[in-house]
Design an enzyme around this catalytic site. Sequence first.
Site, short mmCIF file in Angstrom:
data_model
loop_
_atom_site.label_atom_id
_atom_site.label_comp_id
_atom_site.label_asym_id
_atom_site.label_seq_id
_atom_site.Cartn_x
_atom_site.Cartn_y
_atom_site.Cartn_z
N ASP A 480 84.82 46.78 -32.53
CA ASP A 480 83.49 46.52 -31.98
C ASP A 480 83.49 46.69 -30.46
O ASP A 480 84.54 46.67 -29.82
CB ASP A 480 83.08 45.08 -32.36
N ASP A 550 72.89 46.50 -36.39
CA ASP A 550 72.95 45.09 -36.81
C ASP A 550 71.72 44.72 -37.63
O ASP A 550 71.66 43.64 -38.21
CB ASP A 550 73.03 44.18 -35.58
C1 GLA Z 1 78.31 42.89 -33.10
C2 GLA Z 1 78.44 43.58 -34.43
C3 GLA Z 1 78.19 42.59 -35.54
C4 GLA Z 1 79.17 41.44 -35.43
C5 GLA Z 1 79.08 40.81 -34.06
C6 GLA Z 1 80.17 39.79 -33.85
O1 GLA Z 1 77.00 42.52 -32.85
O2 GLA Z 1 77.57 44.65 -34.52
O3 GLA Z 1 78.30 43.21 -36.79
O4 GLA Z 1 80.47 41.93 -35.65
O5 GLA Z 1 79.19 41.78 -33.02
O6 GLA Z 1 80.15 39.25 -32.58
#
Ligand code: GLA
Length: 748
Positions: A480, A550
């Site tokens: 990420d 997300d």
């Molecule tokens: C990002 C990712 C999510 C999750 C969060 C965790 O927003 O896109 O899927 O993993 O971080 O902090």
Amino acid sequence: MSICFDDNKKIFKLDTQRTTYMIGLTQEGYVGHVYYGARLESACAAHLLRTGEPPFTPGVLPSEKAAFLDTLPMEYPTGGVSGYRETALELLNELGQNGCELFYRSYTIEEGKPELEGLPSSFKGAAADGEVMTLRLLLEDPVLNVTVELRYSVFEKEDVITRSAVITNAADKTRTIRKAYSACLDLDNEDMELITLTGAWGRERHIERQKVRHGRTYVGSTRGYTSHQEHPFIALVTPETTQKTGSAYAMHFVYSGNFRAQAELSQWDNVRMTMGIDPDRFTWVLDPGCSFAVPECVLTYSECGLGRMSRNLHDFYRNHMIRSPWLHRERPILINNWEATYFNFDTEKLLSIVREAKKCGIEMLVMDDGWFGHRNLDDSSLGDWYVNEEKIKGGLKYLTEEVNKIGLKFGIWFEPEAISPDSDLFRAHPDWALQISGREGTLSRGQYVLDYSRKEVRDAIYDMISGILRSANIDYVKWDMNRSISDIGNLVLPPERQQEISHRYVLGVYELQERLTKDFPDLLLENCAGGGARFDPGMIYYSPQIWCSDDMDSVERLRIQEGTELAYPLSVMGAHVCCAPNHTTGRILPFETRGHVALSGTFGYELDITKIPDEDREMIQAQTQQYHQFHSLIADGDYYRIHSWNDEQPYDCWGTVAKDGSEALFTYVQVLAKPNQHSKKIRLDGLDPQGVYELRTYGSETKNPMNGEIMAHIEDGVYTGEELMKAGILAGAVPGDYRSRLWHLVRK
Ligand code: GLA
């Protein structure tokens, strides 16, 4: 032979199955652009180089340099010596003066495709059956003593031409690159329209289409990574271009940092289309004897609309960009605990999810953010990649063994480029964060960004991550990156090299992902950046899938996935079923529709399976079976967009057809119910016209609210491919918003 040179006419002709690209040399030795479009079998088209046109009205000399360079269609225009349209290359001499003029010197034509050192780039690929050839044109600026090798690789079967360049300083003095684009394409204006993919967090890659007007229209990123907001893809199309008709010229950038993608309509009514690293935040000092490789740009042309353009790109990425052994493998159906628990979980909670998941056919647990350091909120511990045993009681090895015993694989989340001020790593190495001397660092989501231009920083992070991966049985990593980059400076490079850091950072990310995928060749890597902010062709060189957004609300996903599918194969799109109400929009959608929409991507669940209603949990069993049944059709088939909710239609429809036409799966979503609606005629696409198909609808039967009667699927039956495509089928109208169906067609 897909590349040839006509020595008399001084024309290079690059042919793919359905397109031709032509480059011409002028008498002076400039490298001009002649033609890009539908395949020319015989014609030479040298006349299109337009070298003899008079300049502007008061001028009389047709080839006076100032006017000549301003009108000549060029392959790699340079700055400082006139020519006032967008340039591709700007170089400074040792006095800091900006001027460059490139002249043709020689060429080579070779089989296959050379690598670009340190950068992701396409390759021939063992499995691909079309020809791949590369043309290298060597150009020189004799005053600067700099050479530029323009590279064109021709992917015959996919109708793709890739471009890149290598700039070499052969002088004994330093040269400074102020700008180095990857591709430039001069086209006549045909009332062109520009298609871009734009958005924001939670609504990435929405398709926009606008008329190209005089001047420069561009999209770009200055955020240090690809961004949620704009995407390194542009297409120029004619007004009549649809999914099936009209011209489409596309450029897609194989890069994960700052970029600029532009269309410039000039006074001569031609459009210059360019793609490259964002020039405003880039400088590169080229020492004597050194070279600089510009990232690759993918070009494709379709004379049959956007559908073919998408299919060209899908095939190209599957055959020539994604290296992972997981490319065609069925990916494990995963359950991710992020929206189920956020930071509030421990071993027992995760195992309770796993036990329920196992009963429903789910195959992997992904433990998301919050398992390391003392991270219970987003304000600490990034950089401290060791297990928090207060949460993960018994340790990581114990957890993974228990998960494996129940019968699931195990995946884990990292954010390797981030550092929290509240972390042991920051306390030990405050200089490892990107920073500008004398200024307080800029926090975003409570974190700074690690200086990935430094090898010792990358090595330290890699040691921690690889240590974790070796400590337990881990099959999958979600990488990420949760913030835009700022404070782009460091304490080690000299002043004249500080503006190199943005690009060095991206090279550092590539280096680490290369190491990870080499050392753990079977690892399933998923890239992610606060959802889909680093969804680009560079990333799919390392990971066969990227988290799309997300936002898992299926109605929002219709737009996000349609925009993503415009350029990427469906096998790349991370898509999960979320809980209701959706955490981003608050919308409540039928569980079935959430499943049907996610099925078009890598497929998984992101909800607390121990808490959802029984009837939803029961449906998971059927959904996981459908994933196994349809996976290869979705991942490897030809994509057809039938209708678009984006075009303000009340419904959306797309599908994939097996390469041999034997099977197809279409998804239909009735987004909004209309009063007094009738069955809708939907014309499918991509089928074998002579084939006879049996159509079976998947989707729960609907009760008529007036009399409670079950409304059967009216679509089911036997049809010819021709009638399904020309006449269409009737999509039975059902009461209710957000209703969806799958149409599975099997040729008899
Ligand atoms: C990002 C990712 C999510 C999750 C969060 C965790 O927003 O896109 O899927 O993993 O971080 O902090």
